[in-house]
Design an enzyme around this catalytic site. Sequence first.
Site, PDB file in Angstrom:
ATOM      1  N   HIS A 263      -8.291  -2.077  -1.028  1.00  0.00           N
ATOM      2  CA  HIS A 263      -7.347  -1.500  -2.004  1.00  0.00           C
ATOM      3  C   HIS A 263      -6.689  -2.504  -2.944  1.00  0.00           C
ATOM      4  O   HIS A 263      -5.704  -2.179  -3.605  1.00  0.00           O
ATOM      5  CB  HIS A 263      -6.231  -0.712  -1.291  1.00  0.00           C
ATOM      6  CG  HIS A 263      -6.667   0.645  -0.809  1.00  0.00           C
ATOM      7  ND1 HIS A 263      -7.962   0.976  -0.578  1.00  0.00           N
ATOM      8  CD2 HIS A 263      -5.949   1.759  -0.516  1.00  0.00           C
ATOM      9  CE1 HIS A 263      -8.035   2.222  -0.148  1.00  0.00           C
ATOM     10  NE2 HIS A 263      -6.827   2.731  -0.108  1.00  0.00           N
TER      11      HIS A 263
ATOM     12  N   GLY B  13     -13.440  -0.391  -3.922  1.00  0.00           N
ATOM     13  CA  GLY B  13     -13.730   0.735  -3.028  1.00  0.00           C
ATOM     14  C   GLY B  13     -12.841   1.934  -3.307  1.00  0.00           C
ATOM     15  O   GLY B  13     -13.070   3.012  -2.780  1.00  0.00           O
TER      16      GLY B  13
ATOM     17  N   HIS C 249     -14.926  11.092  -2.050  1.00  0.00           N
ATOM     18  CA  HIS C 249     -13.461  11.165  -1.936  1.00  0.00           C
ATOM     19  C   HIS C 249     -12.885  11.690  -3.250  1.00  0.00           C
ATOM     20  O   HIS C 249     -13.109  11.124  -4.319  1.00  0.00           O
ATOM     21  CB  HIS C 249     -12.955   9.757  -1.632  1.00  0.00           C
ATOM     22  CG  HIS C 249     -11.492   9.667  -1.380  1.00  0.00           C
ATOM     23  ND1 HIS C 249     -10.588   9.445  -2.388  1.00  0.00           N
ATOM     24  CD2 HIS C 249     -10.780   9.760  -0.233  1.00  0.00           C
ATOM     25  CE1 HIS C 249      -9.366   9.396  -1.861  1.00  0.00           C
ATOM     26  NE2 HIS C 249      -9.462   9.584  -0.557  1.00  0.00           N
TER      27      HIS C 249
ATOM     28  N   GLU D 271     -11.877  13.157   2.979  1.00  0.00           N
ATOM     29  CA  GLU D 271     -10.969  13.704   1.955  1.00  0.00           C
ATOM     30  C   GLU D 271     -11.783  14.041   0.700  1.00  0.00           C
ATOM     31  O   GLU D 271     -11.446  13.649  -0.417  1.00  0.00           O
ATOM     32  CB  GLU D 271      -9.871  12.692   1.610  1.00  0.00           C
ATOM     33  CG  GLU D 271      -9.122  12.191   2.837  1.00  0.00           C
ATOM     34  CD  GLU D 271      -8.042  11.158   2.532  1.00  0.00           C
ATOM     35  OE1 GLU D 271      -6.938  11.343   3.026  1.00  0.00           O
ATOM     36  OE2 GLU D 271      -8.297  10.197   1.794  1.00  0.00           O
TER      37      GLU D 271
ATOM     38  N   GLU E 217      -5.807  17.415  -1.421  1.00  0.00           N
ATOM     39  CA  GLU E 217      -4.685  16.469  -1.473  1.00  0.00           C
ATOM     40  C   GLU E 217      -3.910  16.634  -2.784  1.00  0.00           C
ATOM     41  O   GLU E 217      -4.495  16.877  -3.851  1.00  0.00           O
ATOM     42  CB  GLU E 217      -5.246  15.043  -1.373  1.00  0.00           C
ATOM     43  CG  GLU E 217      -4.154  13.994  -1.351  1.00  0.00           C
ATOM     44  CD  GLU E 217      -4.717  12.577  -1.220  1.00  0.00           C
ATOM     45  OE1 GLU E 217      -5.862  12.421  -0.750  1.00  0.00           O
ATOM     46  OE2 GLU E 217      -4.002  11.635  -1.601  1.00  0.00           O
TER      47      GLU E 217
ATOM     48  N   CYS F   2      -2.604  14.372  -4.536  1.00  0.00           N
ATOM     49  CA  CYS F   2      -3.110  13.375  -5.490  1.00  0.00           C
ATOM     50  C   CYS F   2      -4.417  13.833  -6.153  1.00  0.00           C
ATOM     51  O   CYS F   2      -4.705  13.429  -7.286  1.00  0.00           O
ATOM     52  CB  CYS F   2      -3.366  12.032  -4.813  1.00  0.00           C
ATOM     53  SG  CYS F   2      -1.872  11.146  -4.362  1.00  0.00           S
TER      54      CYS F   2
ATOM     55  N   CYS G 211       0.726   8.053  -0.599  1.00  0.00           N
ATOM     56  CA  CYS G 211       0.300   7.993  -1.996  1.00  0.00           C
ATOM     57  C   CYS G 211       0.861   9.156  -2.814  1.00  0.00           C
ATOM     58  O   CYS G 211       1.182   9.012  -3.992  1.00  0.00           O
ATOM     59  CB  CYS G 211      -1.216   8.003  -2.078  1.00  0.00           C
ATOM     60  SG  CYS G 211      -1.982   9.305  -1.103  1.00  0.00           S
ATOM     61  N   CYS G 212       0.996  10.336  -2.154  1.00  0.00           N
ATOM     62  CA  CYS G 212       1.343  11.525  -2.936  1.00  0.00           C
ATOM     63  C   CYS G 212       2.777  11.522  -3.477  1.00  0.00           C
ATOM     64  O   CYS G 212       2.976  11.835  -4.664  1.00  0.00           O
ATOM     65  CB  CYS G 212       1.080  12.797  -2.139  1.00  0.00           C
ATOM     66  SG  CYS G 212      -0.606  12.951  -1.514  1.00  0.00           S
TER      67      CYS G 212
HETATM   68 ZN    ZN Z   1      -2.025  11.307  -2.116  1.00  0.00          ZN
END
Ligand code: ZN
Length: 623
Positions: free
Chosen positions: A126, A177, A242, A294, A310, A312, A394-395
């Site tokens: 990340h 990635g 994803h 996901e 999700e 996001c 993250c959301c």
């Molecule tokens: Zn998220």
Amino acid sequence: MKPNRNLPFSAVELDNGFWHDRQELNRNVTIRNVWKRFEETGRFASFRFDWKEGMPHKPHIFYDSDVAKWMESAAYILQMHPDPWLEERMEELVGLIVAHQQEDGYFNVYFTVVEPENRFRQRFAHELYCAGHLIEAAVAYQNATGRDRFLRAMCRYADCIARVFMEEQAPPFATPGHEEIELALVKLYRCTGEERYLRLARWFLDQRGNNDKDPACMGEWENPRYTQSHLPVRRQFTAEGHAVRAGYLYSAMADVAYETGDPELRTACQSLFENITERRMYITGGMGSSRTGEAFTKDFDLPNATAYTETCAAISLILFAQRMLLLDIDGRYADVVERALYNGFLSGLSLDGRSFFYENPLEIDLDRYGRDTSIKGGEVLPIPQRVEVFECSCCPPNVTRLIASVGEYLATYDDHTVFIHQYMSGTARWQIGNQAVTLRQETRYPADGHIRLTIEGARGMKAALRIPGWCRRYTLLCGGQPVQAAPEKGYVAVNCLGDMVTLELELDMSPVLLEADPRIHADAGRAALQRGPVVYCVEGADHEGAVHDLLVDGWLKARTEELPGMPLPVVRAAGWRRPRPEPGCPYRPLRENLQPLELTYIPYFAFANRGESDMLVWVPVRR
Ligand code: ZN
């Protein structure tokens, strides 16, 4: 050639109405609450770079991105409202970032404090995803304050990345990635005018699925589809892997197509958009139906109770659809922005602005699944209540940044036309050439479908109003006279003959029942209720807990009603309850003695705000 330009959110003041309320909640409650939760979990403290083994709150590889998205949100809020507390937090964080940036421009908490020997060694760590979010935050802060030390620091980091990845090609992988940096680099290019950042964005796109190094770096994620690395991006026509990664990648592809005119990227984007929205998207605008990876699965595989969707991912679809709209004015893109915005995105946030869903299922069945998220028969189910922070969070800051900048979706323009895509009460002021244009919308939308628009300073231009795809009847008056023109690609254009033009648009918001494509087996024999852009659901709280006993009358007989605590009217619709059998065999001949009942539908985004409850979007239908 840039036919169509974005109206920045900073030109749009949403001073009353639905989105104004959400923005107020966002800046008064949500951004502060996310700050508190991130503070408690050590995310902000990690930016002091003083963590040592044995101390609590070991930095995580994605902490930089959480903090960066919080910063980007704070910058958007600051751009519209002075806020000394937010500004102080920002200055503190920017100070820490600048102080701990390495000589060569590198900046990452985890790979400086925890694993310095592994910098740029792991494709799935990340680092470039975090870098992208930091770049977006820096651009936002520069725009908000005009202070450039954060931006300068992130330019140095972007230059470091260009050197290491593009020139030296030193890392054991070529593309990140988790996509994100690509679209961030386009933003950095637009902010600085430095073409090298656009080149780097394009370079990362060109390498994906094209560089032999990457498959070797797949690690535990052996399927290259997971990271959209299975094909060169110009040959990707179906949405794979994803969902958030995909949405960010496709957004960057559309950005680069917009900036460079690349026809192959544009064609791929059109196919990807169609594949998602015609075959792999929920009625809520959610995408990515499977928890495993996901990810996207197959066409029409859209289960309701296990829907991953999700928050996001809905956001990434909004980003992608809006970029498609910049490439080509077509109402179906703005329709998708609207669908995701009012449904699969907004459901991610509680009505009190304090807690979040990561997953946004379309069905909750507490009896069947239990009240926890433990594995049952190999299936992990979405949680039935929102929470304030997630380990992988993250959301929440993605929600705050989208709400703070939602004015960006209102309109776009070219030299001849102002295109009005979304209906939000407020005023936009900006410059087209040497014309100062003011666009005012007065509306309670989506509470009702009446929109009054006033356009000043656009004499000689056209105003093109989107007639939403869901709308079957509308009237449009210009200066009190009916406009007869039929919509073209979803827009009705009106000539602005005077210095001030007043338009009255009335969209029929009668509730309708929708059925799904028969190939979506999960929805067979069921209907979903929609009113305007808002998808509705039934919840246990209004039906003695038992929504799975309900049937809705297919000849919809509905009325709307204001309900305290609900931000939009609820819909009462005729239906029945199937009686439960006497003890004994659970199977019986199909019975006709249904109990007539009025069903209460609430907006889908408002579910799970009254305690744990069963919920259904797709209700069995009977005529
Ligand atoms: Zn998220």
